[in-house]
Design a protein around this motif. Structure first.
Motif, PDB file in Angstrom:
ATOM      1  N   ARG A  99      29.190  13.196  22.860  1.00 26.11           N
ATOM      2  CA  ARG A  99      29.517  12.682  21.737  1.00 26.11           C
ATOM      3  C   ARG A  99      30.474  13.410  20.541  1.00 26.11           C
ATOM      4  N   SER A 100      30.030  13.920  20.207  1.00 23.21           N
ATOM      5  CA  SER A 100      30.207  15.260  19.622  1.00 23.21           C
ATOM      6  C   SER A 100      31.241  16.043  19.669  1.00 23.21           C
ATOM      7  N   VAL A 115      34.523   6.438   9.563  1.00 25.73           N
ATOM      8  CA  VAL A 115      33.950   7.301   9.092  1.00 25.73           C
ATOM      9  C   VAL A 115      34.327   8.036   7.790  1.00 25.73           C
ATOM     10  N   LEU A 116      35.843   7.927   8.378  1.00 22.22           N
ATOM     11  CA  LEU A 116      36.753   8.749   7.417  1.00 22.22           C
ATOM     12  C   LEU A 116      36.574   7.672   5.848  1.00 22.22           C
ATOM     13  N   MET A 117      36.748   6.494   6.029  1.00 24.67           N
ATOM     14  CA  MET A 117      36.232   5.056   4.997  1.00 24.67           C
ATOM     15  C   MET A 117      35.235   5.218   3.810  1.00 24.67           C
ATOM     16  N   TRP A 199      26.263   2.721  -0.783  1.00 22.54           N
ATOM     17  CA  TRP A 199      25.245   1.335  -0.353  1.00 22.54           C
ATOM     18  C   TRP A 199      24.691   1.017   1.274  1.00 22.54           C
ATOM     19  N   GLU A 200      26.468   2.530   1.782  1.00 20.85           N
ATOM     20  CA  GLU A 200      26.414   1.698   3.269  1.00 20.85           C
ATOM     21  C   GLU A 200      25.008   2.456   3.848  1.00 20.85           C
ATOM     22  N   GLY A 201      24.860   1.014   4.706  1.00 22.71           N
ATOM     23  CA  GLY A 201      23.325   1.486   5.409  1.00 22.71           C
ATOM     24  C   GLY A 201      23.430   2.072   7.032  1.00 22.71           C
ATOM     25  N   VAL A 202      24.975   1.956   7.456  1.00 19.96           N
ATOM     26  CA  VAL A 202      25.001   2.389   8.585  1.00 19.96           C
ATOM     27  C   VAL A 202      25.623   3.245   9.365  1.00 19.96           C
ATOM     28  N   ASN A 203      25.176   4.334   9.536  1.00 12.99           N
ATOM     29  CA  ASN A 203      25.632   5.843   9.849  1.00 12.99           C
ATOM     30  C   ASN A 203      26.373   6.110  10.664  1.00 12.99           C
ATOM     31  N   TRP A 204      27.976   5.669  10.749  1.00 15.59           N
ATOM     32  CA  TRP A 204      28.851   5.602  12.107  1.00 15.59           C
ATOM     33  C   TRP A 204      28.824   7.247  12.068  1.00 15.59           C
ATOM     34  N   GLY A 205      28.663   8.209  11.432  1.00 12.94           N
ATOM     35  CA  GLY A 205      28.467   9.885  11.959  1.00 12.94           C
ATOM     36  C   GLY A 205      27.342  10.549  12.555  1.00 12.94           C
ATOM     37  N   GLY A 209      28.313  11.456  16.901  1.00 17.97           N
ATOM     38  CA  GLY A 209      27.981  13.226  16.475  1.00 17.97           C
ATOM     39  C   GLY A 209      28.836  13.810  15.814  1.00 17.97           C
ATOM     40  N   ASP A 210      28.779  13.267  14.730  1.00 15.06           N
ATOM     41  CA  ASP A 210      30.175  13.685  13.787  1.00 15.06           C
ATOM     42  C   ASP A 210      28.857  14.439  12.637  1.00 15.06           C
ATOM     43  N   ASP A 211      28.553  15.431  12.581  1.00 14.44           N
ATOM     44  CA  ASP A 211      26.886  15.914  12.066  1.00 14.44           C
ATOM     45  C   ASP A 211      27.171  15.702  10.105  1.00 14.44           C
ATOM     46  N   GLU A 212      28.340  17.077  10.191  1.00 15.65           N
ATOM     47  CA  GLU A 212      28.183  17.037   9.142  1.00 15.65           C
ATOM     48  C   GLU A 212      29.130  15.662   7.992  1.00 15.65           C
ATOM     49  N   ALA A 213      29.614  14.670   9.091  1.00 17.44           N
ATOM     50  CA  ALA A 213      30.094  12.700   7.822  1.00 17.44           C
ATOM     51  C   ALA A 213      28.743  12.450   8.227  1.00 17.44           C
ATOM     52  N   MET A 214      28.103  12.846   9.256  1.00 15.74           N
ATOM     53  CA  MET A 214      25.847  12.313   8.803  1.00 15.74           C
ATOM     54  C   MET A 214      25.848  12.614   7.653  1.00 15.74           C
ATOM     55  N   LYS A 215      25.616  13.749   7.436  1.00 16.20           N
ATOM     56  CA  LYS A 215      24.683  14.497   6.328  1.00 16.20           C
ATOM     57  C   LYS A 215      25.188  14.175   5.157  1.00 16.20           C
ATOM     58  N   ILE A 216      26.957  13.829   4.757  1.00 17.66           N
ATOM     59  CA  ILE A 216      27.442  13.824   3.350  1.00 17.66           C
ATOM     60  C   ILE A 216      26.800  11.798   3.358  1.00 17.66           C
TER      61      ILE A 216
END
Ligand code: SF4
Ligand code: SF4
Length: 237
Positions: A99-100, A115-117, A199-205, A209-216
């Motif tokens: 996916r990444s 993710v962008l939002m 407060w978002e608990g659903v990490n679409w990063g 497969g978007d590691d950078e967004a996930m980490k943020i």
């Protein structure tokens, strides 16, 4: 025997593998094609999805086909295939890596937009802070009237035991669903709070497969834990 000794040919060697996905045998090279993963997969057969077929594509070096395929995006990442695999192939990690490699603009559905939002506004659906906190208070007041006298939605309460994150579809479209677990907290006398931001608990990063967004996004939740000095974290998904 007067002839020259036969020339000894150079030993053949296999060069470094070009595939980005086969750098660890756990990714796919040990697959026996036994099909146990396919048998365990709850969506096996949907649009011809079969985890074994995707692994074959990788093993055969047909990486772009795997990346272009929508199979990985139908996978729920439930991990049942891995539990069934006798060779411990890390199937979900492999799928996430595939996916990444998809161009972000070609990530299906609203996932990349979400993710962008989330990066911009702290939640996948872009709900502004004031609308969010007003809604939480309103739902809390309803709950107090319905069955939980004295209930007030705990927003940004420092020192609460549990930090609660939300799936943004709840405040966006199904706010009454939040009441179910708020009632449980109320009955248990639990100390909990919802942060007013990030407060978002659903990490679409994570999902895309978007590691950078996930980490943020993970980092922001950690920041909330420190800021509000909470001891435990509740993620809805
Ligand atoms: S269960 Fe494991 S070894 Fe069997 S086909 Fe699936 S990935 Fe390959
Ligand atoms: S993780 Fe994906 S491929 Fe594996 S069983 Fe679940 S849905 Fe199927």
């Amino acid at each position: 025997m007067t002839g020259q000794p036969a020339a000894v040919s150079e030993p053949k060697t296999v060069g470094p593998r070009a595939s980005l996905l086969r750098d660890d045998p756990q990714w796919a090279d040990v697959c026996l094609t036994c099909g146990s993963c396919a048998s365990a997969c709850p969506i096996s057969g949907v649009d011809n999805l079969d985890p074994r077929k995707l692994i074959r594509l990788v093993v055969l070096g047909r990486i772009q086909e795997a990346v272009d395929s929508n199979w990985t995006w139908k996978c729920t990442m439930c991990g049942k295939c891995e539990e069934a695999c006798p060779m411990n192939v890390e199937i979900t990690a492999l799928f996430r890596k595939i996916r990444s490699m998809r161009e972000r603009e070609k990530v299906p559905g609203p996932l990349h937009k979400g993710v962008l939002m989330a990066l911009r506004r702290g939640n996948n659906l872009g709900i502004p802070r004031s609308e969010f906190t007003d809604l939480l208070k309103e739902v809390g007041e309803e709950l107090a009237e319905e069955c939980c006298p004295g209930f007030e939605t705990p927003i940004d309460v420092e020192g609460a035991n549990v930090l609660v994150t939300l799936n943004s579809k709840e405040p966006f479209g199904e706010p009454d669903d939040m009441k179910f677990w708020w009632k449980i907290f109320y009955a248990a006398g639990e100390s909990w709070t919802i942060p007013s931001e990030n407060w978002e608990g659903v990490n679409w990063g994570l999902f895309t497969g978007d590691d950078e967004a996930m980490k943020i996004m993970v980092g922001r939740i950690v920041d909330n834990m420190y800021r509000l000095q909470c001891k435990r974290l509740l993620l809805p998904e």
